[in-house]
Scaffold this motif. Sequence first.
Motif: not given
Length: 70
Positions: A1-2, A44-50, A54-56
């Motif tokens: 997020m930085d 978009v940043s929040d959705q990408l992080s989620s 999930a993949v991790n």
Amino acid sequence: MDVSNAILKSFCKICSRLYREEKGASAIEYVLIAAVVVGLLSTVSDQLSSSIGAVNTKLSSAVSTINSGG
């Protein structure tokens, strides 16, 4: 997020500079466009992080299953 915070701060500085340099309606247009772009980047940043989280989680679970002999 930085990285996203750094990009957001840079973008806000640019918008601030444009606002100071322009007069009247065009300055308001720049600010409105900037607000929309910042909102979209945040979403978009929040959705990408989620999605990455999930993949991790799924990959960690798969590795644990393989390591346990399952």
